[in-house]
Design a protein around this motif. Structure first.
Motif, PDB file in Angstrom:
ATOM      1  N   CYS A 107       0.877  -1.148  -0.112  1.00 36.45           N
ATOM      2  CA  CYS A 107       0.117   0.150   0.085  1.00 36.45           C
ATOM      3  C   CYS A 107       0.778   1.287   0.079  1.00 36.45           C
ATOM      4  CB  CYS A 107      -0.938  -0.018   1.154  1.00 36.45           C
ATOM      5  SG  CYS A 107      -1.927   1.410   1.380  1.00 36.45           S
ATOM      6  N   SER A 108       0.927   2.177  -1.035  1.00 36.66           N
ATOM      7  CA  SER A 108       1.451   3.158  -0.958  1.00 36.66           C
ATOM      8  C   SER A 108       1.296   4.175   0.191  1.00 36.66           C
ATOM      9  CB  SER A 108       1.362   4.060  -2.257  1.00 36.66           C
ATOM     10  OG  SER A 108      -0.090   4.605  -2.495  1.00 36.66           O
ATOM     11  N   ALA A 109       0.042   4.122   0.662  1.00 34.64           N
ATOM     12  CA  ALA A 109      -0.346   5.250   1.893  1.00 34.64           C
ATOM     13  C   ALA A 109       0.476   4.870   3.244  1.00 34.64           C
ATOM     14  CB  ALA A 109      -1.801   5.334   1.919  1.00 34.64           C
ATOM     15  N   CYS A 110       0.637   3.443   3.388  1.00 33.66           N
ATOM     16  CA  CYS A 110       0.931   2.908   4.609  1.00 33.66           C
ATOM     17  C   CYS A 110       1.943   2.387   4.637  1.00 33.66           C
ATOM     18  CB  CYS A 110      -0.158   2.558   5.710  1.00 33.66           C
ATOM     19  SG  CYS A 110      -0.721   0.649   4.980  1.00 33.66           S
ATOM     20  N   SER A 111       2.559   1.571   3.651  1.00 31.36           N
ATOM     21  CA  SER A 111       3.712   0.778   3.134  1.00 31.36           C
ATOM     22  C   SER A 111       3.414  -0.689   3.905  1.00 31.36           C
ATOM     23  CB  SER A 111       4.909   1.245   3.852  1.00 31.36           C
ATOM     24  OG  SER A 111       5.118   2.423   3.254  1.00 31.36           O
ATOM     25  N   ALA A 112       2.104  -0.941   4.084  1.00 31.87           N
ATOM     26  CA  ALA A 112       2.012  -2.328   4.747  1.00 31.87           C
ATOM     27  C   ALA A 112       2.101  -3.262   3.335  1.00 31.87           C
ATOM     28  CB  ALA A 112       0.629  -2.427   5.319  1.00 31.87           C
ATOM     29  N   VAL A 113       2.793  -4.423   3.725  1.00 28.72           N
ATOM     30  CA  VAL A 113       2.721  -5.546   2.481  1.00 28.72           C
ATOM     31  C   VAL A 113       1.927  -6.634   2.613  1.00 28.72           C
ATOM     32  CG1 VAL A 113       4.202  -7.074   1.140  1.00 28.72           C
ATOM     33  CG2 VAL A 113       5.024  -4.799   1.899  1.00 28.72           C
ATOM     34  N   PHE A 114       1.287  -7.193   1.832  1.00 30.87           N
ATOM     35  CA  PHE A 114       0.138  -8.318   2.066  1.00 30.87           C
ATOM     36  C   PHE A 114       0.474  -9.544   1.163  1.00 30.87           C
ATOM     37  CE2 PHE A 114      -1.988  -4.105   2.248  1.00 30.87           C
ATOM     38  CZ  PHE A 114      -2.116  -4.300   3.426  1.00 30.87           C
ATOM     39  N   PHE A 115       0.288 -10.679   1.564  1.00 29.69           N
ATOM     40  CA  PHE A 115       0.361 -11.931   0.681  1.00 29.69           C
ATOM     41  C   PHE A 115      -0.705 -12.797   1.248  1.00 29.69           C
ATOM     42  CE2 PHE A 115       1.549 -16.266  -0.462  1.00 29.69           C
ATOM     43  CZ  PHE A 115       1.686 -15.922  -1.584  1.00 29.69           C
ATOM     44  N   PRO A 116      -1.562 -13.371   0.380  1.00 34.16           N
ATOM     45  CA  PRO A 116      -1.552 -13.115  -1.223  1.00 34.16           C
ATOM     46  C   PRO A 116      -1.781 -11.760  -1.668  1.00 34.16           C
ATOM     47  CG  PRO A 116      -3.543 -14.340  -0.430  1.00 34.16           C
ATOM     48  CD  PRO A 116      -2.638 -14.115   0.667  1.00 34.16           C
ATOM     49  N   PRO A 117      -1.573 -11.476  -2.713  1.00 35.22           N
ATOM     50  CA  PRO A 117      -1.779 -10.125  -3.212  1.00 35.22           C
ATOM     51  C   PRO A 117      -3.356  -9.636  -3.245  1.00 35.22           C
ATOM     52  CG  PRO A 117      -0.592 -11.173  -4.995  1.00 35.22           C
ATOM     53  CD  PRO A 117      -1.252 -12.424  -3.873  1.00 35.22           C
ATOM     54  N   GLU A 118      -3.414  -8.227  -3.008  1.00 33.43           N
ATOM     55  CA  GLU A 118      -4.596  -7.716  -2.767  1.00 33.43           C
ATOM     56  C   GLU A 118      -4.794  -6.452  -3.763  1.00 33.43           C
ATOM     57  OE1 GLU A 118      -8.105  -6.770  -1.750  1.00 33.43           O
ATOM     58  OE2 GLU A 118      -7.384  -7.957  -0.235  1.00 33.43           O
ATOM     59  N   GLY A 119      -6.034  -6.521  -4.576  1.00 30.67           N
ATOM     60  CA  GLY A 119      -6.530  -5.853  -5.520  1.00 30.67           C
ATOM     61  C   GLY A 119      -7.229  -4.624  -5.145  1.00 30.67           C
ATOM     62  N   ALA A 120      -8.084  -4.937  -4.067  1.00 29.48           N
ATOM     63  CA  ALA A 120      -9.269  -3.973  -3.736  1.00 29.48           C
ATOM     64  C   ALA A 120      -9.143  -3.043  -2.750  1.00 29.48           C
ATOM     65  CB  ALA A 120     -10.322  -4.660  -3.359  1.00 29.48           C
ATOM     66  N   PHE A 121      -8.447  -3.248  -1.553  1.00 28.23           N
ATOM     67  CA  PHE A 121      -8.129  -2.492  -0.573  1.00 28.23           C
ATOM     68  C   PHE A 121      -6.961  -2.810   0.398  1.00 28.23           C
ATOM     69  CE2 PHE A 121     -10.981  -5.759   0.845  1.00 28.23           C
ATOM     70  CZ  PHE A 121     -10.504  -5.943   2.038  1.00 28.23           C
ATOM     71  N   CYS A 122      -6.568  -1.853   1.232  1.00 25.00           N
ATOM     72  CA  CYS A 122      -5.564  -2.286   2.172  1.00 25.00           C
ATOM     73  C   CYS A 122      -6.055  -2.812   3.271  1.00 25.00           C
ATOM     74  CB  CYS A 122      -4.855  -0.742   2.437  1.00 25.00           C
ATOM     75  SG  CYS A 122      -3.669  -1.008   3.631  1.00 25.00           S
ATOM     76  N   ARG A 123      -5.369  -4.089   3.592  1.00 22.76           N
ATOM     77  CA  ARG A 123      -5.751  -4.712   4.712  1.00 22.76           C
ATOM     78  C   ARG A 123      -5.105  -4.036   6.068  1.00 22.76           C
ATOM     79  NH1 ARG A 123      -3.440 -10.042   2.289  1.00 22.76           N
ATOM     80  NH2 ARG A 123      -4.605 -10.134   0.109  1.00 22.76           N
ATOM     81  N   ASN A 124      -4.541  -3.304   6.214  1.00 18.95           N
ATOM     82  CA  ASN A 124      -4.005  -2.680   7.388  1.00 18.95           C
ATOM     83  C   ASN A 124      -5.239  -1.951   8.115  1.00 18.95           C
ATOM     84  OD1 ASN A 124      -2.702  -1.326   9.453  1.00 18.95           O
ATOM     85  ND2 ASN A 124      -1.183  -0.411   8.193  1.00 18.95           N
ATOM     86  N   PRO A 125      -5.534  -2.399   9.159  1.00 22.90           N
ATOM     87  CA  PRO A 125      -6.917  -1.159   9.787  1.00 22.90           C
ATOM     88  C   PRO A 125      -6.150  -0.155  10.324  1.00 22.90           C
ATOM     89  CG  PRO A 125      -5.937  -3.151  11.419  1.00 22.90           C
ATOM     90  CD  PRO A 125      -5.355  -3.443   9.968  1.00 22.90           C
ATOM     91  N   ASP A 126      -5.023   0.319  10.331  1.00 23.14           N
ATOM     92  CA  ASP A 126      -4.607   1.428  10.764  1.00 23.14           C
ATOM     93  C   ASP A 126      -4.321   2.573   9.697  1.00 23.14           C
ATOM     94  OD1 ASP A 126      -4.683   0.977  13.655  1.00 23.14           O
ATOM     95  OD2 ASP A 126      -2.515  -0.243  13.579  1.00 23.14           O
ATOM     96  N   CYS A 127      -4.314   1.817   8.453  1.00 21.61           N
ATOM     97  CA  CYS A 127      -4.052   2.705   7.343  1.00 21.61           C
ATOM     98  C   CYS A 127      -5.146   3.724   6.983  1.00 21.61           C
ATOM     99  CB  CYS A 127      -4.260   1.894   5.880  1.00 21.61           C
ATOM    100  SG  CYS A 127      -3.666   2.675   4.575  1.00 21.61           S
ATOM    101  N   ALA A 128      -4.856   5.069   6.786  1.00 19.62           N
ATOM    102  CA  ALA A 128      -5.649   6.199   6.617  1.00 19.62           C
ATOM    103  C   ALA A 128      -6.496   6.079   5.084  1.00 19.62           C
ATOM    104  CB  ALA A 128      -4.924   7.459   6.575  1.00 19.62           C
ATOM    105  N   GLY A 129      -5.858   5.160   4.252  1.00 22.08           N
ATOM    106  CA  GLY A 129      -6.502   5.017   3.011  1.00 22.08           C
ATOM    107  C   GLY A 129      -6.095   5.770   1.844  1.00 22.08           C
ATOM    108  N   GLY A 130      -6.614   5.694   0.763  1.00 22.25           N
ATOM    109  CA  GLY A 130      -6.346   6.746  -0.374  1.00 22.25           C
ATOM    110  C   GLY A 130      -4.981   6.278  -1.083  1.00 22.25           C
TER     111      GLY A 130
END
Length: 147
Positions: A27-50
């Motif tokens: 995620c470019s907003a919070c730098s969190a990394v996910f696996f498997p890949p995510e295409g819809a939304f940031c999975r980090n609950p603390d991410c401001a989004g966008g």
């Protein structure tokens, strides 16, 4: 006839130049990394989004976080012939320090629980999930680093 090699799960790994790697999302907003890949939304609950979700190759090495042996026939997408005696497999949870995550995968053929220890360095290698006359379905495995 040429056998077709196809990923068991499309978009989760690549064998492109630079080596065999798992693919995740950052995620470019919070730098969190996910696996498997995510295409819809940031999975980090603390991410401001966008932020934009960007595909990133994950580390090709990590350390054993946990491991066990599988003594049952796994569900799909794993394919096994019920008429063939079941062979246990090794399941390895690997910590990728740079990504701050743990990724699950099978041990490479020949790697059993006696070959592993928590904290041991392992590397990602391509593997075969299943083969038939026309297709080889590929996946990833973890094996101990020997050098």
């Amino acid at each position: 006839m040429t056998r077709v090699r196809t990923p068991a799960v499309a978009g989760w790994f690549t064998g492109a130049p630079g080596g065999f790697r798992l693919l995740g999302t950052r995620c470019s907003a919070c730098s969190a990394v996910f696996f498997p890949p995510e295409g819809a939304f940031c999975r980090n609950p603390d991410c401001a989004g966008g932020g934009e979700l960007l595909e990133v190759p994950l580390s090709g090495r990590g350390r054993v976080w946990s491991y066990t042996d599988g003594r049952y026939r796994p569900p799909a997408p794993y394919v096994s012939d019920p008429s063939v005696p079941w062979e246990p497999y090794t399941l390895v949870a690997v910590e990728l320090a740079a990504e701050a995550m743990v990724v699950l995968g099978q041990g490479a053929p020949g790697v059993g629980v006696a070959d592993l220890a928590v904290g041991m360095e392992v590397e990602l290698v391509p593997g075969v999930l299943h083969e038939d006359a026309d297709t080889t379905w590929t996946t990833w495995h973890w094996r101990p680093v020997t050098s």
